[in-house]
Scaffold this active site. Structure first.
Site, PDB file in Angstrom:
ATOM      1  N   ARG A   1      39.974  41.209  40.173  1.00  0.00           N
ATOM      2  CA  ARG A   1      38.712  40.914  40.879  1.00  0.00           C
ATOM      3  C   ARG A   1      38.368  39.439  40.745  1.00  0.00           C
ATOM      4  O   ARG A   1      37.864  38.811  41.679  1.00  0.00           O
ATOM      5  CB  ARG A   1      37.611  41.803  40.291  1.00  0.00           C
ATOM      6  CG  ARG A   1      36.269  41.821  40.964  1.00  0.00           C
ATOM      7  CD  ARG A   1      35.401  40.609  40.727  1.00  0.00           C
ATOM      8  NE  ARG A   1      35.247  40.246  39.340  1.00  0.00           N
ATOM      9  CZ  ARG A   1      34.814  39.058  38.935  1.00  0.00           C
ATOM     10  NH1 ARG A   1      34.511  38.102  39.804  1.00  0.00           N
ATOM     11  NH2 ARG A   1      34.721  38.778  37.648  1.00  0.00           N
TER      12      ARG A   1
ATOM     13  N   ALA B   1      38.909  57.952  19.248  1.00  0.00           N
ATOM     14  CA  ALA B   1      40.105  57.163  18.899  1.00  0.00           C
ATOM     15  C   ALA B   1      40.955  56.868  20.125  1.00  0.00           C
ATOM     16  O   ALA B   1      41.596  55.823  20.210  1.00  0.00           O
ATOM     17  CB  ALA B   1      40.932  57.909  17.856  1.00  0.00           C
TER      18      ALA B   1
ATOM     19  N   GLU C   1      28.985  33.940  35.648  1.00  0.00           N
ATOM     20  CA  GLU C   1      28.195  33.774  36.889  1.00  0.00           C
ATOM     21  C   GLU C   1      26.698  33.902  36.655  1.00  0.00           C
ATOM     22  O   GLU C   1      25.989  34.500  37.457  1.00  0.00           O
ATOM     23  CB  GLU C   1      28.637  34.800  37.939  1.00  0.00           C
ATOM     24  CG  GLU C   1      30.038  34.597  38.439  1.00  0.00           C
ATOM     25  CD  GLU C   1      30.160  33.387  39.334  1.00  0.00           C
ATOM     26  OE1 GLU C   1      29.133  32.821  39.741  1.00  0.00           O
ATOM     27  OE2 GLU C   1      31.298  32.993  39.624  1.00  0.00           O
TER      28      GLU C   1
ATOM     29  N   ASN D   1      20.832  37.236  30.737  1.00  0.00           N
ATOM     30  CA  ASN D   1      19.544  36.592  30.450  1.00  0.00           C
ATOM     31  C   ASN D   1      19.126  35.633  31.561  1.00  0.00           C
ATOM     32  O   ASN D   1      17.943  35.527  31.890  1.00  0.00           O
ATOM     33  CB  ASN D   1      19.607  35.845  29.108  1.00  0.00           C
ATOM     34  CG  ASN D   1      19.465  36.794  27.924  1.00  0.00           C
ATOM     35  OD1 ASN D   1      19.039  37.939  28.095  1.00  0.00           O
ATOM     36  ND2 ASN D   1      19.825  36.337  26.742  1.00  0.00           N
TER      37      ASN D   1
HETATM   38  O1  GRA Z   1      12.891  20.405  43.180  1.00  0.00           O
HETATM   39  P1  GRA Z   1      14.231  20.110  43.752  1.00  0.00           P
HETATM   40  O2  GRA Z   1      14.211  19.745  45.200  1.00  0.00           O
HETATM   41  O3  GRA Z   1      14.977  19.132  42.943  1.00  0.00           O
HETATM   42  O4  GRA Z   1      15.057  21.484  43.694  1.00  0.00           O
HETATM   43  C1  GRA Z   1      15.094  22.320  42.543  1.00  0.00           C
HETATM   44  C2  GRA Z   1      15.242  23.731  43.024  1.00  0.00           C
HETATM   45  O5  GRA Z   1      14.408  23.945  44.134  1.00  0.00           O
HETATM   46  C3  GRA Z   1      16.416  22.071  41.856  1.00  0.00           C
HETATM   47  O6  GRA Z   1      17.352  22.930  42.468  1.00  0.00           O
HETATM   48  C4  GRA Z   1      16.704  23.763  43.417  1.00  0.00           C
HETATM   49  N1  GRA Z   1      17.261  25.114  43.301  1.00  0.00           N
HETATM   50  C5  GRA Z   1      17.853  25.737  44.295  1.00  0.00           C
HETATM   51  N2  GRA Z   1      18.117  25.369  45.541  1.00  0.00           N
HETATM   52  C6  GRA Z   1      18.734  26.245  46.331  1.00  0.00           C
HETATM   53  C7  GRA Z   1      17.241  25.916  42.209  1.00  0.00           C
HETATM   54  N3  GRA Z   1      17.814  27.088  42.498  1.00  0.00           N
HETATM   55  C8  GRA Z   1      18.213  27.006  43.775  1.00  0.00           C
HETATM   56  C9  GRA Z   1      18.846  27.882  44.667  1.00  0.00           C
HETATM   57  N4  GRA Z   1      19.207  29.098  44.287  1.00  0.00           N
HETATM   58  N5  GRA Z   1      19.082  27.460  45.912  1.00  0.00           N
HETATM   59  C10 GRA Z   1      16.380  22.321  40.365  1.00  0.00           C
HETATM   60  O7  GRA Z   1      15.952  23.650  40.180  1.00  0.00           O
HETATM   61  P2  GRA Z   1      15.649  24.247  38.727  1.00  0.00           P
HETATM   62  O8  GRA Z   1      15.210  25.634  38.894  1.00  0.00           O
HETATM   63  O9  GRA Z   1      14.764  23.281  37.987  1.00  0.00           O
HETATM   64  O10 GRA Z   1      17.101  24.218  38.089  1.00  0.00           O
HETATM   65  P3  GRA Z   1      17.524  24.515  36.608  1.00  0.00           P
HETATM   66  O11 GRA Z   1      16.367  25.040  35.825  1.00  0.00           O
HETATM   67  O12 GRA Z   1      18.246  23.328  36.096  1.00  0.00           O
HETATM   68  O13 GRA Z   1      18.631  25.672  36.761  1.00  0.00           O
HETATM   69  C11 GRA Z   1      18.446  26.829  37.446  1.00  0.00           C
HETATM   70  C12 GRA Z   1      19.384  27.938  36.962  1.00  0.00           C
HETATM   71  C13 GRA Z   1      19.190  28.279  35.491  1.00  0.00           C
HETATM   72  C14 GRA Z   1      19.043  29.143  37.826  1.00  0.00           C
HETATM   73  C15 GRA Z   1      20.855  27.491  37.200  1.00  0.00           C
HETATM   74  O14 GRA Z   1      21.205  26.402  36.389  1.00  0.00           O
HETATM   75  C16 GRA Z   1      21.835  28.613  37.000  1.00  0.00           C
HETATM   76  O15 GRA Z   1      22.060  29.405  37.908  1.00  0.00           O
HETATM   77  N6  GRA Z   1      22.469  28.713  35.807  1.00  0.00           N
HETATM   78  C17 GRA Z   1      23.524  29.684  35.575  1.00  0.00           C
HETATM   79  C18 GRA Z   1      24.859  29.029  35.686  1.00  0.00           C
HETATM   80  C19 GRA Z   1      25.945  29.912  36.173  1.00  0.00           C
HETATM   81  O16 GRA Z   1      25.731  30.910  36.855  1.00  0.00           O
HETATM   82  N7  GRA Z   1      27.160  29.534  35.863  1.00  0.00           N
HETATM   83  C20 GRA Z   1      28.309  30.222  36.349  1.00  0.00           C
HETATM   84  C21 GRA Z   1      29.502  29.441  36.034  1.00  0.00           C
HETATM   85  S1  GRA Z   1      30.935  29.871  36.950  1.00  0.00           S
HETATM   86  C22 GRA Z   1      31.491  31.325  36.301  1.00  0.00           C
HETATM   87  O17 GRA Z   1      30.866  31.979  35.515  1.00  0.00           O
HETATM   88  C23 GRA Z   1      32.833  31.779  36.781  1.00  0.00           C
HETATM   89  C24 GRA Z   1      33.026  33.264  36.682  1.00  0.00           C
HETATM   90  C25 GRA Z   1      34.249  33.687  37.412  1.00  0.00           C
HETATM   91  C26 GRA Z   1      34.322  35.177  37.688  1.00  0.00           C
HETATM   92  O18 GRA Z   1      34.429  35.973  36.745  1.00  0.00           O
HETATM   93  O19 GRA Z   1      34.308  35.547  38.872  1.00  0.00           O
END
Ligand code: GRA
Length: 385
Positions: free
Chosen positions: A84, A338, A361, A365
């Protein structure tokens, strides 16, 4: 509201199920044990159109939609979750190119990703930038008509095998998240090295650390404008999150099926162990969590097909499905005892693979944070692009 799948979607789902059972299942345990990357299967999935369901025909896809994508993904993950991940590594970059790429970029890079000729990846995470994407340190500095990329990307799925994918880096660190940019990178070029890493589960999904040292990327490979990278990344994560949600659903189903099979086969104290109410409690909870996750995953996919904003619904689906998978794998192991703990049977693989969905992803939390902050009015999860 119509809960029936169209004949076309049923046919796609059945094709994926048959492929998973005939081609992936026979060697899944051995592939997992030997940590083999099954490039042949990844390419076969491309030939069968599993990556193209969300891509228009002009770029080599079938345009069947997101519901088709989640149905395919669930079937593949049910049999082998690591396969996947391979789907996500193709559709993540492909969808992002489709949304933000210039026509020339789409024509050049989409068809090979859809076919599985390019083994894709997306490089976001770094040692100090996991949940906090904006904390990344990798930089892309302009050098004539190129950028020079410098930095380290960690836990990158497909890193050891990729030959093309997306990289996010700062073109202007002073601007914080508004100084981030997105690039399509040909990973076969010099300047990037990979250190393979090992994880608890998803053994057939190679993972590693990518080090970029003056890695040259043509300026023409940038997606959108300088500074668009953070929003492109957030958009991309919403798509790849849906794929993970569907994958978690597949693992939850696999674990439930193993538990049900064992309950009906195993006797202790002169009765089938399914007759014990404590096991019935676990089975009931597995079913309820899985069904709830399925409806939420399909709803998020349906919203995507309707081209309606769905970030909030995707976070709800991803959280629910990840927790359902972890619960089901844990419960199945309890029921199988087991035999569940033994490496001779698949439940321990489900257990290891299920755990990944609470981490990747956007961890559970992070999903809860998005859901709660949206509900409280602190953040608007749904955005239109
Ligand atoms: O005010 P602005 O114009 O600067 O915009 C803010 C906001 O409006 C700015 O970004 C904008 N924004 C968005 N724009 C469009 C925020 N979210 C969105 C959106 N969904 N669409 C800054 O926003 P903010 O809320 O202050 O950002 P933040 O607090 O720095 O971070 C937000 C958040 C925590 C949600 C984000 O960093 C995040 O999603 N973190 C999780 C990281 C993640 O999912 N990593 C995955 C890594 S890849 C992976 O895991 C591979 C897996 C492979 C597999 O198994 O398939």
């Amino acid at each position: 509201m119509d809960f029936e799948l169209s004949e076309e979607l049923i046919a796609v789902r059945d094709l994926a199920r048959e492929f998973a059972e005939k081609e992936i299942a026979p060697t899944a345990a051995k592939d997992d044990k030997d940590r083999i990357f099954r490039k042949d299967l990844v390419q076969k999935m491309g030939e069968l159109g599993f990556y193209g369901s969300v891509i228009p025909e002009d770029y080599g896809g079938s345009d069947l939609g997101f519901l088709a994508m989640v149905l395919i993904t669930e079937e593949i993950a049910r049999v082998h979750s690591a396969m996947r991940v391979a789907i996500n590594m193709q559709i993540g970059p492909a969808l992002t190119l489709l949304q933000f790429g210039a026509e020339e970029q789409k024509k050049k890079w989409l068809p090979p990703l859809v076919r599985g000729d390019t083994i894709g990846c997306f490089a976001i995470t770094e040692a100090d930038a996991g949940s906090d994407v904006a904390a990344m340190r990798t930089t892309a500095s302009k050098d004539g008509d190129h950028y020079l990329l410098n930095g380290n990307k960690l836990w990158i799925s497909n890193a050891p095998v990729t030959n093309g994918g997306l990289v996010y880096a700062y073109t202007d660190r002073e601007q914080k998240h508004r100084g981030m940019s997105a690039f399509y990178a040909d990973m076969s070029q010099p300047g990037v090295t990979c250190k393979p890493l090992e994880t608890l589960g998803a053994h057939c999904s190679p993972i590693g650390e990518l080090t970029f040292e003056n890695f040259r990327i043509p300026a023409a490979n940038r997606l959108g404008n300088e500074g668009d990278g953070f929003k492109i990344c957030m958009w991309q994560l919403n798509q790849t999150r849906l794929n993970c949600a569907a994958g978690a659903l597949g693992v939850a189903r696999a674990a439930k099926e193993a538990a049900v099979g064992y309950c009906n086969q195993r006797s202790q104290f002169d009765q089938k162990i399914g007759e014990f109410q404590m096991n019935q409690d676990l089975i009931a909870q597995m079913v309820v969590h899985e069904e709830a996750a399925r409806l939420l995953v399909y709803r998020a996919a349906w919203l995507a097909d309707m081209k309606k904003p769905n970030n909030l619904e995707t976070s709800i689906a991803k959280y629910t499905a990840a927790e359902a998978a972890a619960f089901a794998a844990d419960a199945a192991m309890g029921i199988l005892g087991a035999y569940g703990y033994s490496i001779e049977f698949p439940v321990e693989r489900y257990y290891r693979d299920a755990k990944s969905y609470q981490i990747v992803e956007g961890s559970s939390n992070i999903q809860k944070m998005i859901i709660a902050q949206d509900t409280l009015g602190y953040r608007k999860a749904n955005r239109a692009f």
